[in-house]
Every structure is written in C-alpha cells, then in structure tokens.
Write a protein that holds these residues in place. Structure first.
Motif, PDB file in Angstrom:
ATOM      1  N   ALA A   9       0.513  -1.280   0.364  1.00 20.73           N
ATOM      2  CA  ALA A   9       0.416  -0.056   0.095  1.00 20.73           C
ATOM      3  C   ALA A   9       0.679   1.229   0.029  1.00 20.73           C
ATOM      4  N   LEU A  10       1.877   1.338   1.023  1.00 25.14           N
ATOM      5  CA  LEU A  10       2.868   2.577   0.794  1.00 25.14           C
ATOM      6  C   LEU A  10       2.962   2.700  -0.458  1.00 25.14           C
ATOM      7  N   SER A  11       3.932   1.675  -1.286  1.00 28.22           N
ATOM      8  CA  SER A  11       4.737   1.908  -2.234  1.00 28.22           C
ATOM      9  C   SER A  11       4.048   2.166  -2.667  1.00 28.22           C
ATOM     10  N   VAL A  12       3.044   1.966  -4.015  1.00 25.20           N
ATOM     11  CA  VAL A  12       1.760   2.128  -4.730  1.00 25.20           C
ATOM     12  C   VAL A  12       1.631   3.612  -4.238  1.00 25.20           C
ATOM     13  N   GLU A  13       1.265   3.885  -2.977  1.00 22.25           N
ATOM     14  CA  GLU A  13       0.915   5.157  -2.975  1.00 22.25           C
ATOM     15  C   GLU A  13       1.240   6.551  -3.040  1.00 22.25           C
ATOM     16  N   SER A  64       5.664  -0.502 -16.266  1.00 18.33           N
ATOM     17  CA  SER A  64       7.161   0.305 -16.708  1.00 18.33           C
ATOM     18  C   SER A  64       7.845   0.163 -15.146  1.00 18.33           C
ATOM     19  N   ILE A  65       7.078   0.133 -13.497  1.00 16.77           N
ATOM     20  CA  ILE A  65       7.736   0.412 -12.613  1.00 16.77           C
ATOM     21  C   ILE A  65       7.128  -1.246 -11.781  1.00 16.77           C
ATOM     22  N   LEU A  66       8.339  -1.370 -11.323  1.00 15.67           N
ATOM     23  CA  LEU A  66       9.036  -2.667 -10.517  1.00 15.67           C
ATOM     24  C   LEU A  66       8.085  -1.547  -8.530  1.00 15.67           C
ATOM     25  N   LEU A  67       7.370  -3.198  -8.139  1.00 13.09           N
ATOM     26  CA  LEU A  67       6.944  -3.164  -6.714  1.00 13.09           C
ATOM     27  C   LEU A  67       7.802  -3.990  -6.039  1.00 13.09           C
ATOM     28  N   ILE A  68       9.116  -3.961  -5.408  1.00 17.60           N
ATOM     29  CA  ILE A  68      10.147  -4.902  -4.690  1.00 17.60           C
ATOM     30  C   ILE A  68      10.539  -4.303  -2.869  1.00 17.60           C
ATOM     31  N   LYS A  69       9.617  -5.249  -2.165  1.00 13.87           N
ATOM     32  CA  LYS A  69       9.475  -5.201  -0.942  1.00 13.87           C
ATOM     33  C   LYS A  69      10.904  -5.543  -0.412  1.00 13.87           C
ATOM     34  N   ASN A  70      11.940  -5.443  -0.225  1.00 19.12           N
ATOM     35  CA  ASN A  70      12.442  -5.705   0.064  1.00 19.12           C
ATOM     36  C   ASN A  70      13.657  -4.432  -0.506  1.00 19.12           C
ATOM     37  N   ARG A  71      14.424  -3.662   0.287  1.00 22.10           N
ATOM     38  CA  ARG A  71      15.511  -2.653  -0.038  1.00 22.10           C
ATOM     39  C   ARG A  71      16.466  -3.013  -0.894  1.00 22.10           C
ATOM     40  N   THR A  72      16.683  -3.612   0.096  1.00 22.66           N
ATOM     41  CA  THR A  72      18.644  -4.307  -0.268  1.00 22.66           C
ATOM     42  C   THR A  72      18.216  -4.634  -2.447  1.00 22.66           C
ATOM     43  N   ASP A  73      17.142  -5.716  -2.172  1.00 27.29           N
ATOM     44  CA  ASP A  73      16.972  -6.669  -3.596  1.00 27.29           C
ATOM     45  C   ASP A  73      16.605  -5.922  -4.359  1.00 27.29           C
ATOM     46  N   ARG A  91      17.561  -1.810  -4.674  1.00 26.12           N
ATOM     47  CA  ARG A  91      19.212  -1.926  -5.416  1.00 26.12           C
ATOM     48  C   ARG A  91      19.736  -2.603  -6.174  1.00 26.12           C
ATOM     49  N   ARG A  92      19.404  -3.796  -5.509  1.00 28.26           N
ATOM     50  CA  ARG A  92      20.381  -4.747  -6.475  1.00 28.26           C
ATOM     51  C   ARG A  92      19.740  -5.579  -7.430  1.00 28.26           C
ATOM     52  N   VAL A  93      18.421  -5.510  -8.136  1.00 28.45           N
ATOM     53  CA  VAL A  93      18.161  -4.778  -9.607  1.00 28.45           C
ATOM     54  C   VAL A  93      17.974  -4.567 -10.103  1.00 28.45           C
ATOM     55  N   MET A  94      17.974  -3.003  -9.669  1.00 28.83           N
ATOM     56  CA  MET A  94      17.482  -2.051 -10.549  1.00 28.83           C
ATOM     57  C   MET A  94      18.956  -1.254 -10.847  1.00 28.83           C
ATOM     58  N   GLN A  95      20.720  -1.865  -9.750  1.00 27.73           N
ATOM     59  CA  GLN A  95      21.427  -0.737 -10.154  1.00 27.73           C
ATOM     60  C   GLN A  95      22.571  -1.945 -10.458  1.00 27.73           C
ATOM     61  N   LYS A 145       8.499  -1.817  -0.212  1.00 31.36           N
ATOM     62  CA  LYS A 145       7.471  -1.751   0.627  1.00 31.36           C
ATOM     63  C   LYS A 145       7.333  -0.787   1.456  1.00 31.36           C
ATOM     64  N   ASP A 146       8.269  -0.113   1.909  1.00 37.34           N
ATOM     65  CA  ASP A 146       8.926   1.266   2.680  1.00 37.34           C
ATOM     66  C   ASP A 146       8.053   2.833   2.050  1.00 37.34           C
ATOM     67  N   GLY A 147       8.855   2.168   0.683  1.00 35.86           N
ATOM     68  CA  GLY A 147       8.066   3.930  -0.057  1.00 35.86           C
ATOM     69  C   GLY A 147       9.751   4.113  -0.750  1.00 35.86           C
ATOM     70  N   ASP A 148      10.625   3.658  -0.332  1.00 34.98           N
ATOM     71  CA  ASP A 148      11.515   4.070  -1.284  1.00 34.98           C
ATOM     72  C   ASP A 148      11.532   3.861  -1.963  1.00 34.98           C
ATOM     73  N   GLN A 149      12.409   5.248  -3.369  1.00 34.92           N
ATOM     74  CA  GLN A 149      12.183   5.224  -4.473  1.00 34.92           C
ATOM     75  C   GLN A 149      13.475   4.573  -5.228  1.00 34.92           C
TER      76      GLN A 149
END
Length: 1097
Positions: free
Chosen positions: A534-538, A623-632, A634-638, A652-656
């Motif tokens: 919910a928070l990430s989509v919002e 074209s926007i992914l939702l990945i619950k874990n921030r570390t994962d 960063r690993r996927v996107m970077q 899931k914490d809303g980090d972009q």
C-alpha cells in the motif's frame, strides 16, 4: 433683505432673473428675514434700498397708460409708472379698477378675465361709439423685442367699438405704425412673458375677493395651477392626447381600407399580367426549361465548390496539425529536459549533504578538543589560585611578626606612630581581603554568564524541535479525522467534500450536462492484491490518487465548475482529460515482466478500463516494479543488466530506486490504500499521544530553562553590583595606605631580615599573580576559541539542515515535472490521434468529390442536349420548376378565356395608384404617432418634476412669509385629488394647533393670502405685477406688515415692476426713489372726468 441679492442687482441691473435664479435669491432673502424681528423699522428707511433709482428695469414693464371713453371715464391719464413700485391711490369710482381693466384688455385679455363685463362692448362709455386705450411698454435690454424696429419703447393702441370689435395698432417709440395684427402683439407678450390672465401677474379685486372667501381646497389648487401656468400645460397635454387618439382611430380606419386596396391591386395586377400573349408565354416556357436544365448543372457545381474548398482547407489544416504535433513533441522534450535538470539538482543537493557530513564531524571533534583544553586551563587557574592563597597566608603571618617587633619598637616612638602603623596593617589586611573577594566574584560572573548562554542555546534547539513537532501533530490530527470519517464511507479518505462532489457529478450527468461521466478519485477506483504494498503504490502514484479523468474538454469545464463550488478554498483535485476507451491499452510491448516482482499495473485490481488507461498514460505503471526489500530493489535496479522496460522501482517502505540513484520516502504509512482502517486509527492515536507527551516534556524543559536563566541573570546582576562596590572600597583603601607609607618612621636593624623576607613573599605574590592573570587570560582565550569552534560547528550543522530542507521543494518540483511530462505526452498523443482522424477525413472528402464530379459530367451532358449553348442562371431550380408549372396553368387559362385589354390596364394603374397613396399616408401617420408618444412621455415626466419643484418652493416661501409676523403654517399639496390645504396658526403656537384659514379673522386671512400671493410671486416670472385692493379686509397692523413685506420683495426685485391699487391714503409709506404714488381725485359724478395726477417719488 440679503446684501448678496442687492449686490447682484446693482452689478447687472438689466439682467432678468429666471425662476431657478429667483428661487435661489429668494431662499437667501428668507434666510436673512427669519433672523430679523418683525417689529424692526422699515428696511426702505435704513438705507438698504439706496441707489435704487439708478437701477434700470428690464424690458416689458408698463411705462404709461391712457384711457379714453373707457367704462365710465371720458379721459384718464396719461399715467406714468415708475420702474419698480407704483401705488395707484383713490377712492371708489376714481378709476383705479378702470386702469387695471384697460391694462388687461389692451394686452390681449378677454372681458371675462376682468370681472367687469361679459363682452368688450360693455367697456365703451355710454353714448360713445368707441373706447381707446394706449399703453407704452419698455423695450430695452437684452430681452428687447425687435429694437431696431420699435426702438426703446412699444406703444400698443387698442380701439373697442360699440359692436364689440377690437383693433390694435402697434407703434414704435417715435409713433410710427409698425403692425395692426394681433399675432404681432402675442409675439410681443410671449417675448416679455406678460400674462394678464394669470392671477399672480394681475390680481383683480373680484378675483381677490373670490380667493379670500373661497373655502374649497380644490379652488386653491386651481389658483396655484393657474398662477404657475401648470393648468395651461395640462390642458395642452389633454388636447394633444385627444388629437393622438383621433389620429390612431383614423389610422385604424385607413388600415382596414389599405387591406381592401391591396387585395384589389393584387387582383388587378394578376389580371394585367395574364394579358401577355400566348406566344410570349410559350417562348418564356422554353427559356425557363433551358434555364432549368443549366440551373441543375449550376446547383451541382455550387455543391461541388464548397467540397473543393473544404478539401483544400483541410489539406492546408494538415500543416497546423503537424505543427501541433511538433509543438507538443518539443514540449515533451522540454519537460523531460526540465525533469532531468531537477533530478540533477536533487542529486547535487544530496551530494552536497554527503560532502558536508565529514567536515561536520571534524568541526565537532575540534570543538571537543578545544573544550578539553579549556577544562585543563581551568584546572591550572585553580592551582595558581591555591598557590596565591598560600602565599597570602605566609605574608599575613610574616607581617604579624614584623608588626609585633614594630610594636615593641614603637612603644618608645609615641602614640601617633603606633596608631599609624596599626592603621597601615589594618588597611593592608583589608586590601588583601578585597582582592580575594574581587577575584572570587569575577570567577562567579564568568560562571553565571556561561550558564545563561548555554541555557539560551538549549532553548533555541528545543524551540525548533517544538515547531517541527507541532506541524507533525497537526498533520496527524488531520489524518486521524479523515480516517475516523472514512469508517462509514471510504470515500472520505480522499477529502471531506469528496462524497458531495461525486453526488454533484451524478446529478450533472443525469441532467445531460456531461457527455461522459468523469471517473475519480482514481485511488478510490483501484484496490491492492497485496496489502503490504500500500505505501509503495501510494508513494508511486502520489497526487494522482485524488485526481479525476474526463473524456473531453467540455466535461472538464463542467467538472471544474462543480469543484469550484465544493472546494471554495485550498487545493482542488487534478483533472486529466483523455478519450475514454472501452478496453485497456495493450502494454505487452513496453511493459516490464519480471519473474519475481510485479509491476504496479500487475499489483493493482482495476475494474474500469478508463482508470487503468489513465494511470498507464500518466504514470507508466506498467514499467514500474514493486520490490518489498530495499536491498533487493537496489540489487535488481542498479545491477549491470537492469530489467528491460523498467525505469524505476519502489520498496514496501516507499523508497524510490533508479538505475543510478535512490531516494528515501518521507511518508511512513499509507493514507488512502491501507486496508485496516481501525489499525491506522489506533496507530495515529498512539503517535499523537507520544507526540503530545513529547510536547509536554519540551514545555517542562523550556520552563525549567526559563527559571534557570532568570535565576542566574539575577545572581549575575547582584554579583556585578557587589564587585563594583568592593572595587570602589579597595581604591579608597589603597589611596589611604599610600599616604600613610609616605610618612617617615623609625626603623630598627632587627626588622630588616624579616622585612626582606616579607618583600620576597610580596615579590612571589606579584609573580604568582601575574602567572595567575596569564592563566586566566589563556583560559579566556581557550573559552573564546571553544565558543568559536562550537559556533562554527552549529553553523555547519545548520547549513546541512538547510541544504537538506532544500531537497523537499525540489522533490515536489520533480514530482510536478514528472506530471508535466506525462501531461505533454498525453497532449502529443491526443494531437497524433486528431491528425490521423483528419487524414482519414481528407480521404473521405476526396472520394465524395470524385463521385460528385462524375454526377456533374452526366448532368452537363443532359443539359447540352436540351440547350447546346450554356446559359447563366441566377435562380434556383426549385423556383424555376414552380414558375414553369404556374406558367403552364396560365397558358391553359388564357387559352380558355380572353378579356378587354384596355379596361384591364386602366383598372390595374388606378388600383396601383390608390394603394401607393394610402400606404404612404399610413406610414406618415404611424411615424407621427410614434414621435408624439416619445415627446409626450418626456414632457409628462418634466411636467410632474416641475409641479413637485414649484410646490416645494411655494411651501418654503409661504412659511418664510408667515414667519415674519410670527405665524406658523403649512401647505399640503394633493396632486392626485387636486387639492391644496392651507393651515395657519397666528402668533407663537404649536404646529399641532394649526387651523384652517376659514377660522381666521378677516385681517389674518388677508395677511395669509398676501403671504400666499408673495410665495407665488417668488416662483413665477413676469415683468410686472398688479394687485387690486389687496388690503381691503386688513386691520392696520396686518396692513402695515403686509405692506412692509411687499416693499421688501419689491426692493429685492428691482428688475420687476409692481402696481398696487388701494383706496388707502398710503401716507405711512417711507420716502424712497423706487416708490411712485399716483393719486386719483375723487370722481365727479357730473362729468366723470379725471381731475389731476400727482406723482411723488
């Protein structure tokens, strides 16, 4: 009498004052009169009318009059009248009324107006064949009538025959005959404004008696109307209205007659036209058929022409669509460039914060190091201070031994030396004590100042934290209120006015104001498959959760109007305009497809395709992914190979997280998409409770700091005062010690070693004190260095906070820039679609044009068969077809019957002439009635306004005249019922006791009548005024007061002539140049001739 009025008359005596000017002058006069006592002496005797003989009266006054064989007098006159006030005095039968009657008759009045006869022949003396009257009128000034013809005077000669015939002769000053027409006399009277039938201009004895004894309010109203000429105006209006009705009746009659004439004219015209020959009809029929063939061709060409123009215009418009597409393409590039610039700016801010952090740590370490040095220096100062105290003690002990030795020595030196020595010891001890106290107080002052500064710095920090906490509490309170209201209605999460807005949209759609019902808020129309996201989509969708989408710009304008009513203030939901489609966009070619993590589109359940398409177009949720874990994330996107078609991801914490950067979310909980409302409410309540507790702790700390600051500042002030007092005392003691030391004393050799030791101790004390002062100075330097380092550290930390705060508006600006990019892409897509539709429309027009050209070629071939030569036709095919059919019927009818041609032609021309004459007459009459209505409406309005104005002025002057006698009164005009009610109260009475004039005595009623007449004089204009036996029913007091009033009026109106006829002797009149008295001798009943005339000035 107003001095202003007198000066105005003397400045321009030839100028005639019009009613408005006269009213203003009279108002000034009445204001002065009200302040004067009634019993004051005659104003004509106190110098107010001096120089009146120099005033030249205006044109139109009577210079002289002569009567011959008139009434019962063989000869009266010539009487020469003065320019201002004239009294004609004589007993009954002496000829006073004859002079007045002759004046009326000679100046155009009828016999009935004189109340002396029923016809003019009754004015001819018995036994004579005719009567003659000669009147000379002044003709000077700017209002002179034809001065080049008549000169400075006009002589009016009237002759009345025994048969009642009246003839006029108008002569010049020299006696030359100018005219004998009454129309010329009427022109002269109009020019001079002479109204002999007006009772205010000429008030005869009979009219005066009738008016005095009249008891009807209607009669008084008629008198007022006649005096002001309003009666004549009303009669003219009635006559005009009657004439208008007669004209309208005549127009109505002529209208009926015009219809008959038109019907006859049309019948004759048809019959006349039917007389054409059959050959001409056949020839015309063939021509019409040829025209008909080519008319069809021309109409088809006309139909083809706009198609060509439309096609050419559309082809030309293609360039505009291309320009629009290019324009929005450039705007998309500009928006993307702006977004990149903002992104780079945000990265610069982040980099700047990261660069400032190490330096901040260094500054903090440096401040701590300097604080350590400060503490070490403070220890050294305290050590030196202890050494000084020890040396001071040694000094005191040694000084005591020396003093004891000196005491034994001083026993032989006398009492004085002993007392001086004791005093010096006492002073030295006190000085040492004072120095010690001053050093202690200085240290205390430094400590108090340091404590106060530390407390104030702590207060500043707590104040900033309190402000941040307050904003957080307000935001959480608003969110809590929204959550509580959304228990019964989830829609309230999106705003308190959102349910009312949706109801208004539903009603507008039901009334047909909206082509397609708008969708929104978008967040209300979507749901999550996984509540943890919910928070990430919002955070991803941001303001689009509250946005609405419309199908077209017309619906957008209607929705904006509804929002302006529902959201009168504050931010309104955004409106996105895009064509509604019944199916979701096919995003397979550009959507991200990851085996482990869903896209935003995959994580949402959206039932309405319009909502899904809007989010795809505006936010690119495919074209926007939702990945619950921030570390994962960063690993996927970077990583080196990020997912294809994916430009960003959210945890899931809303980090972009982007490919090369990431941002932490400021929002900690979902406000719109969370499923468990009660849990959100409990969380907000707990958070608010914690924040309130923190707020209470802050307040307690602030209060404690305030108390500490107040306490230390009080101690600081008291210590500073005490230090200044001790320093002043020490200075006095040092001066006294110096004086005592300068005195010679006997020394002993045994004291020298002790004194040397004492001197050595004193030297050490000085040395140690210097070291102590140096240590204190060094401590002060360390303290200043520490405070400086602490200040630099705080400033650097504040700079970091400031730079960090700059990131918030940049993030908001970045969000807006992303929305602008989406909006520009939407508009570009919109114009792409419009250009495609436009090109399809051009293809359709080209096909229609080709088909129409083929039909035209077929029609041209048929027309060429009928008429090889092309014929230019201006008429339509439909009118030609109608005329062809009518001509065929005429040909058939003409063939069946023929008539007399000459008779038909004569009747046709006669009917045409009669119709034209009647139509022109009707046109003129209608135009006349319309103009008459317009003029009458304007004049009736002016008439009503003039009547109201004259009534008000008459009331004002009537009250002013009565006030000169001490009377009170009122005038009540009822224009609707045509009545005038006059009430008068003699003496100083209450207005409530006003009574009708019928209850007054004869003298009081005559005085009231004079006041009424004078008030009418004030509102009307005439070159002269005549009053016959006005004082016949007055007592001596009322007669004197009335006479004074009239003389005052006359003195103030020297441009006007006054003629008073009275049987009184007028011996009490004041001597004045403006007064002229004509005394008529008693009549001789034997010969009825005038005896003499006596003029006095």
């Amino acid at each position: 009498m107003s001095k202003r009025k007198s000066s105005s008359v003397s400045d321009n005596p030839n100028k005639r004052v019009r009613p408005a000017a006269a009213a203003a002058a009279a108002e000034e006069e009445e204001e002065d009169v009200e302040d004067e006592d009634v019993d004051q002496e005659d104003p004509l005797q106190n110098g107010q009318v001096q120089g009146a003989g120099e005033v030249v009266s205006d044109a139109g006054i009577v210079e002289s009059i002569t009567l011959k064989n008139f009434m019962c007098h063989s000869l009266l006159g010539p009487f020469t009248f003065g320019s201002n006030v004239n009294f004609v005095v004589g007993n009954n039968g002496s000829g006073k009324s004859a002079v007045l009657t002759a004046l009326i008759v000679a100046l155009g009045g009828n016999a009935h107006a004189t109340n002396r006869g029923l016809s003019l022949k009754g004015f001819v003396k018995e036994g004579e064949s005719s009567a003659d009257v000669s009147i000379t009128l002044r003709n000077k000034g700017r209002d002179a009538y034809k001065p080049e013809v008549y000169g400075p005077a006009i002589i009016v000669d009237l002759r009345i025959t025994r048969e009642g015939l009246r003839t006029y002769k108008l002569r010049s000053k020299s006696g030359q005959l100018v005219s004998t027409k009454k129309e010329e006399l009427l022109s002269i009277l109009d020019n001079f404004n002479i109204q002999v039938n007006n009772p205010v201009s000429v008030l005869t004895q009979e009219m005066s008696k009738y008016f005095l004894h009249s008891k009807g309010e209607g009669d008084k109203y008629k008198f007022f109307m006649k005096a002001t000429q309003l009666e004549q105006m009303r009669e003219d209006f009635v006559y005009i209205k009657t004439t208008k009705h007669v004209t309208e009746d005549k127009v109505q009659q002529h209208s009926e007659c015009l219809k008959d004439l038109k019907r006859k004219y049309v019948e004759k015209e048809d019959r006349y036209k039917n007389m054409a020959s059959l050959d001409e009809m056949h020839t015309k029929l063939e021509d019409l058929q040829k025209q008909m063939a080519w008319a069809l061709v021309i109409e088809m060409e006309k139909e083809l022409e706009p198609m060509k123009e439309k096609l050419q215009s559309d082809r030309h418009s293609t360039e505009k669509y291309d320009e629009k597409v290019d324009e929005w393409k450039n705007k998309v590039e500009e928006a993307e460039s702006k977004s990149r610039q903002i992104q780079e700016h945000l990265e610069e801010i982040t980099q700047q914060v990261q660069e400032l952090q190490p330096k901040c740590a260094e500054l903090k370490a440096e401040a701590q190091r300097r604080n350590t040095l400060l503490k070490s220096s403070e220890v050294t100062v305290h050590r030196f201070k202890a050494n000084l105290r020890d040396l001071e003690k040694d000094k005191v002990q040694l000084s005591s031994r020396i003093n004891d030795l000196k005491l034994s020595i001083s026993q032989t030196s006398g009492a004085e030396s002993q007392a001086r020595t004791e005093r010096m010891k006492q002073i030295q001890a006190e000085l040492e004590n004072k120095d010690h106290q001053i050093a202690t107080l200085s240290q205390q002052i430094d400590q108090y100042q340091h404590v106060c500064n530390r407390a104030k710095e702590e207060q500043g920090k707590i104040g900033k934290e309190q402000e941040v906490l307050k904003r957080s509490i307000d935001a959480n309170s608003r969110n809590l209120q929204t959550m509580e209201s959304s228990r019964s209605n989830r829609l309230r999460r999106f705003g308190e006015h959102m349910p009312a807005l949706l109801n208004a949209i539903q009603e507008a759609h039901g009334r047909g104001q909206l082509k397609h019902k708008p969708r929104g808020p978008l967040g209300y129309l979507i749901s999550l498959k996984d509540p943890e996201l919910a928070l990430s989509v919002e955070v991803c969708l941001k303001g689009q959760l509250q946005a609405f989408t419309c199908d077209n710009h017309e619906d957008e304008k209607v929705l904006q109007g509804l929002m302006s009513r529902m959201f009168p203030s504050g931010r309104r939901p955004a409106i996105i305009t895009s064509n509604f489609l019944s199916r979701v966009h096919d995003t397979r070619s550009r959507a991200v497809n990851h085996p482990e993590y869903p896209s935003v589109l995959q994580a949402l359940e959206i039932e309405d395709p319009v909502v899904a398409n809007c989010l795809i177009d505006q936010r690119g949720i495919e074209s926007i992914l939702l990945i619950k874990n921030r570390t994962d994330a960063r690993r996927v996107m970077q990583a080196r190979n990020p997912p294809q078609h994916c430009n960003q991801a959210f945890s899931k914490d809303g980090d972009q997280i982007f490919n090369n950067r990431s941002y932490a979310a400021e929002q900690t909980r979902a406000n719109y998409l969370s499923g468990d409302v009660e849990e959100e409410i409990r969380h907000l309540q707990r958070e608010i409770e914690n924040q309130e507790a923190q707020k209470s702790r802050f307040q307690q700390q602030m209060k404690k700091l305030d108390d500490d600051i107040k306490q230390n500042e009080g101690l600081l002030r008291r210590t500073q005062v005490e230090q200044r007092t001790i320093k002043a005392t020490a200075t006095k003691l040092q001066l006294e010690l110096t004086d005592l030391q300068n005195m010679e004393e006997p020394q002993s050799e045994d004291l020298n070693p002790l004194e040397e030791d004492l001197q050595e101790i004193v030297t050490k004390i000085s040395s140690k004190r210097a070291e102590y002062d140096e240590a204190r100075a060094q401590m002060a330097e360390f303290k200043a260095s520490y405070e400086e380092a602490e200040q630099v550290y705080k400033q650097h930390k504040e700079q970091i906070n400031t730079v960090a705060e700059e990131a918030d508006p940049v993030k908001e600006e970045l969000s807006k820039a992303d929305q602008d990019v989406m909006k520009c892409r939407h508009h570009k897509k919109h114009y792409d679609e419009k250009r495609s539709a436009h090109l399809r429309n051009i293809q359709t027009l080209e096909a229609n044009q080709e088909s129409k050209e083929q039909e035209l070629q077929t029609s041209v071939a048929k027309a060429t068969e009928i008429c090889p030569e092309r014929v230019e036709v201006r008429r339509t095919a439909r009118s030609l077809d109608s005329e062809i059919n009518r001509l065929k019927v005429k040909i058939t009818t003409q063939q069946e019957q023929q008539g007399d041609r000459e008779e038909v032609v004569r009747q046709y021309h006669e009917a045409l002439e009669n119709y034209k004459n009647m139509a022109q007459q009707m046109k003129y009459l209608n135009s006349f009635i319309k103009s008459l209505d317009s003029v009458m409406n304007q004049r009736l309005q002016v008439y009503a306004e003039l009547r109201r104005f004259l009534s008000a002025r008459c009331k004002y002057y009537f009250d002013s005249m009565l006030a000169q006698r001490g009377y009170t009164g009122s005038m009540a005009f009822d224009h609707k019922n045509e009545t005038l009610s006059i009430s008068v109260q003699p003496g100083q009475g209450n207005k409530a006791d006003l009574s009708d004039m019928r209850s007054l005595s004869g003298g009081e009623r005559s005085f009231s009548t004079v006041c009424f007449v004078l008030s009418l004089w004030a509102i009307t204009e005439a070159p002269f005024r005549c009053l016959d036996e006005f004082d016949v029913y007055m007592d001596m007091v009322n007669r004197r007061i009335s006479m004074d009033m009239m003389l005052k009026v006359a003195a103030g109106q020297r441009y006007r002539q006054f003629i008073f006829l009275t049987p009184q002797s007028m011996s009490s009149l004041p001597v004045s140049k403006i007064i002229n008295i004509l005394r008529l001798k008693d009549p001789d009943r034997g010969n009825n001739t005038q005896r003499s005339q006596d003029e006095e000035q």
